[in-house]
Design an enzyme around this catalytic site. Sequence first.
Site, PDB file in Angstrom:
ATOM      1  N   CYS A  39       0.814  -1.216   0.000  1.00  0.00           N
ATOM      2  CA  CYS A  39       0.000   0.000   0.000  1.00  0.00           C
ATOM      3  C   CYS A  39       0.849   1.268   0.000  1.00  0.00           C
ATOM      4  CB  CYS A  39      -0.937   0.014   1.208  1.00  0.00           C
ATOM      5  SG  CYS A  39      -0.062   0.075   2.772  1.00  0.00           S
ATOM      6  N   CYS A 110      -1.652  -4.487   7.350  1.00  0.00           N
ATOM      7  CA  CYS A 110      -1.517  -3.282   8.183  1.00  0.00           C
ATOM      8  C   CYS A 110      -1.020  -3.658   9.587  1.00  0.00           C
ATOM      9  CB  CYS A 110      -2.849  -2.552   8.269  1.00  0.00           C
ATOM     10  SG  CYS A 110      -3.676  -2.435   6.680  1.00  0.00           S
TER      11      CYS A 110
END
Length: 168
Positions: A39, A110
């Site tokens: 990301c 994440c």
Amino acid sequence: MSRSPLPYNPKILELFRNPKNLGRMNDATVSAVAGNPSCGDMITFYLKIDDESEAIVKASFESYGCAANIATSSILTEMVKGKKLYDAWQTSWKTVAKEVGGLPTVKFHCGILAVGALRRAIRQYYKIRGHTPEWLPNEPTFEEKQALEEEELAKMLSKRMIEFEGEG
Ligand code: FES
């Protein structure tokens, strides 16, 4: 194009709104910047370590990531506070994900980034001190590999940009 909101549980949303230990630590013993290759988000993890006991006195983070990254980083700083570096190292991203009440599959990375940044900081600490404890693996772990150093991340992102431009 509108995106439908991710199914975050209330605990993640609460940690996102009121993160604990968010911010730069000016008296940190060590810090590590890490970025996620999928990301492109970045995080900095700070640790204050008591040299004698090798215990984490305090931990904080700065995140330029998403709600899941802020929530997992926040809870991770709470989980490792007071722990010996050896014990903090053992914290897996799955434990962190469980601790925030579960992550959507597309957000696993994440939580992995949060743990990777912590491990990079711990590794950095021993590098500065010039000794490697027996328990510290020689090879980077999965989480560390997913948490690239700032320069590696920048290189990868600019390469992708060039490839993308080339496609046009
Ligand atoms: Fe990048 Fe969550 S999408 S850290």
